[in-house]
Design a protein around this motif. Structure first.
Motif, PDB file in Angstrom:
ATOM      1  N   GLY A   7      38.116  45.069  34.796  1.00 36.47           N
ATOM      2  CA  GLY A   7      39.408  45.240  34.152  1.00 36.47           C
ATOM      3  C   GLY A   7      39.710  44.014  33.311  1.00 36.47           C
ATOM      4  O   GLY A   7      39.925  42.919  33.847  1.00 36.47           O
ATOM      5  N   PHE A   8      39.715  44.178  31.980  1.00 34.55           N
ATOM      6  CA  PHE A   8      39.889  43.042  31.075  1.00 34.55           C
ATOM      7  C   PHE A   8      41.367  42.906  30.717  1.00 34.55           C
ATOM      8  O   PHE A   8      42.011  43.856  30.283  1.00 34.55           O
TER       9      PHE A   8
ATOM     10  N   LEU B 114      50.257  47.752  33.208  1.00 36.20           N
ATOM     11  CA  LEU B 114      49.358  48.165  34.289  1.00 36.20           C
ATOM     12  C   LEU B 114      50.004  49.056  35.341  1.00 36.20           C
ATOM     13  O   LEU B 114      49.298  49.747  36.072  1.00 36.20           O
ATOM     14  N   LEU B 115      51.315  49.031  35.445  1.00 31.03           N
ATOM     15  CA  LEU B 115      51.960  49.735  36.553  1.00 31.03           C
ATOM     16  C   LEU B 115      51.682  51.231  36.525  1.00 31.03           C
ATOM     17  O   LEU B 115      51.523  51.850  37.579  1.00 31.03           O
ATOM     18  N   GLY B 116      51.615  51.830  35.351  1.00 27.92           N
ATOM     19  CA  GLY B 116      51.377  53.262  35.265  1.00 27.92           C
ATOM     20  C   GLY B 116      49.937  53.640  35.010  1.00 27.92           C
ATOM     21  O   GLY B 116      49.630  54.823  34.807  1.00 27.92           O
ATOM     22  N   ARG B 117      49.056  52.670  35.019  1.00 28.82           N
ATOM     23  CA  ARG B 117      47.643  52.923  34.710  1.00 28.82           C
ATOM     24  C   ARG B 117      46.828  52.875  35.999  1.00 28.82           C
ATOM     25  O   ARG B 117      46.450  51.800  36.470  1.00 28.82           O
ATOM     26  N   LYS B 118      46.577  54.069  36.547  1.00 31.21           N
ATOM     27  CA  LYS B 118      45.906  54.151  37.834  1.00 31.21           C
ATOM     28  C   LYS B 118      44.670  55.039  37.808  1.00 31.21           C
ATOM     29  O   LYS B 118      43.961  55.146  38.805  1.00 31.21           O
TER      30      LYS B 118
ATOM     31  N   TYR C 102      44.373  45.803  43.710  1.00 33.12           N
ATOM     32  CA  TYR C 102      43.799  45.276  42.469  1.00 33.12           C
ATOM     33  C   TYR C 102      44.790  44.340  41.781  1.00 33.12           C
ATOM     34  O   TYR C 102      44.407  43.256  41.300  1.00 33.12           O
ATOM     35  N   LEU C 103      46.067  44.730  41.714  1.00 30.17           N
ATOM     36  CA  LEU C 103      47.068  43.866  41.099  1.00 30.17           C
ATOM     37  C   LEU C 103      47.157  42.535  41.834  1.00 30.17           C
ATOM     38  O   LEU C 103      47.267  41.475  41.205  1.00 30.17           O
ATOM     39  N   GLU C 104      47.097  42.581  43.165  1.00 23.60           N
ATOM     40  CA  GLU C 104      47.133  41.340  43.939  1.00 23.60           C
ATOM     41  C   GLU C 104      45.934  40.453  43.616  1.00 23.60           C
ATOM     42  O   GLU C 104      46.066  39.228  43.475  1.00 23.60           O
ATOM     43  N   ARG C 105      44.759  41.061  43.492  1.00 18.94           N
ATOM     44  CA  ARG C 105      43.545  40.297  43.189  1.00 18.94           C
ATOM     45  C   ARG C 105      43.634  39.683  41.785  1.00 18.94           C
ATOM     46  O   ARG C 105      43.202  38.546  41.567  1.00 18.94           O
ATOM     47  N   LEU C 106      44.212  40.425  40.835  1.00 24.18           N
ATOM     48  CA  LEU C 106      44.379  39.920  39.470  1.00 24.18           C
ATOM     49  C   LEU C 106      45.359  38.751  39.437  1.00 24.18           C
ATOM     50  O   LEU C 106      45.097  37.724  38.783  1.00 24.18           O
TER      51      LEU C 106
END
Length: 309
Positions: free
Chosen positions: A81-82, A178-182, A283-287
């Motif tokens: 994820g870029f 990113l919130l709506g991109r799943k 994933y958001l946490e890891r980012l």
């Protein structure tokens, strides 16, 4: 909007059809029909094109560097994820469509494929150049083809914010769509692929945009054009060739693209919405963790943080 090289290729093809080269051009056109699925089936990369000495000059102009934080198992398939998209995603191109920053050395056994809008692959000649660097279509079937390859080693690089995020690519901006991109999480679960966050520090510093805050007349107009054309059109400027106050050349700002550690997802043929939501949150946490760990080293003030919309 069509990039200038794509416009040039389209014009040359049209001129060839109307001139003495009409027969080779016609045969090429017929071959395009037979080859139309290739951008959705892994493309047609060329080690020779990816290794052109030209790309080292492109790298050094900014300069651009690729930073590995951990080794990646070449027996697995990955989605990188870029973030952020930036105006032109220069870091994504240099790091994953060329070998100028040493992707093959840093990640042996992995083959990166940068996903981009399928409309670019309708341009004669230009499409073949794009595929030679490792660009493939961003259609769902294209991503699924890569992740379903047996033996692993496939990396699908996606600017997850998409072209709309380019409208937020102002210097200093840290807003990610990113919130709506799943959907990428669902596909990764279905194929058991690993998610790897990638943050490109400096990506938003290359251009200045005309102010277009959400809700402004300009932003509403840009969003309307995006719905019609399928691509976002940021109004940007930077420097010229012999002066530094105005032009379309990007500013010379360093870009450091940091590749984080993988989030290993279990193969789940029919993931529930709750499962997708949980892994999306992880994933958001890891980012965020990747960004916070490296931001001070690349000039981001400690009080600045990522914002998700």
């Amino acid at each position: 909007a069509c990039p200038p090289p794509g416009q040039l290729c389209a014009v040359l093809f049209a001129l060839a059809l109307r001139g003495p080269l009409w027969l080779p051009a016609l045969l090429y056109g017929l071959w395009l029909l037979a080859d139309r699925d290739t951008p959705r089936r892994g493309g047609r990369r060329s080690a020779w094109v990816r290794g052109w000495p030209l790309w080292t000059y492109f790298r050094d102009y900014f300069p651009i560097s690729l930073v590995r934080t951990t080794e990646l198992d070449p027996r697995r398939n990955y989605i990188f994820g870029f973030h952020p998209h930036g105006v032109l995603a220069a870091g994504a191109f240099a790091n994953f469509c060329t070998e100028a920053t040493g992707f093959g050395v840093l990640f042996p056994g992995l083959r990166p494929h940068l996903l981009t809008l399928p409309c670019w692959f309708r341009l004669p000649l230009f499409r073949d150049y794009m595929m030679s660097g490792g660009l493939v279509s961003s259609e769902k079937s294209s991503l699924e083809y890569l992740l379903s390859r047996e033996g692993g080693g496939q990396v699908a690089v996606i600017a997850l914010g998409g072209p709309p995020e380019s409208l937020d690519a102002h210097p200093g901006a840290l807003t990610l769509q990113l919130l709506g991109r799943k959907g990428f999480v669902r596909i990764a679960l279905e194929h058991g692929a690993s998610l790897v966050p990638v943050f490109s520090f400096g990506e938003n510093e290359l251009f200045r945009q005309i102010p277009n805050p959400p809700g402004s007349g300009l932003r509403r107009f840009q969003l309307r054009l995006q719905r019609i054309l399928g691509v976002a059109i940021p109004l940007f400027h930077a420097r010229g060739v012999f002066q530094y106050s105005f032009g379309l050349l990007p500013f010379r700002r360093p870009i450091h693209t940091v590749v984080g550690s993988p989030l290993v997802l279990p193969r789940t043929p029919n993931p529930s919405p709750q499962t997708v939501e949980r892994w999306h949150g992880l994933y958001l946490e890891r980012l965020v963790a990747l960004f916070e760990e490296h931001k001070l080293g690349y000039g981001v003030p400690p009080e600045r943080h990522l914002t998700f919309v």
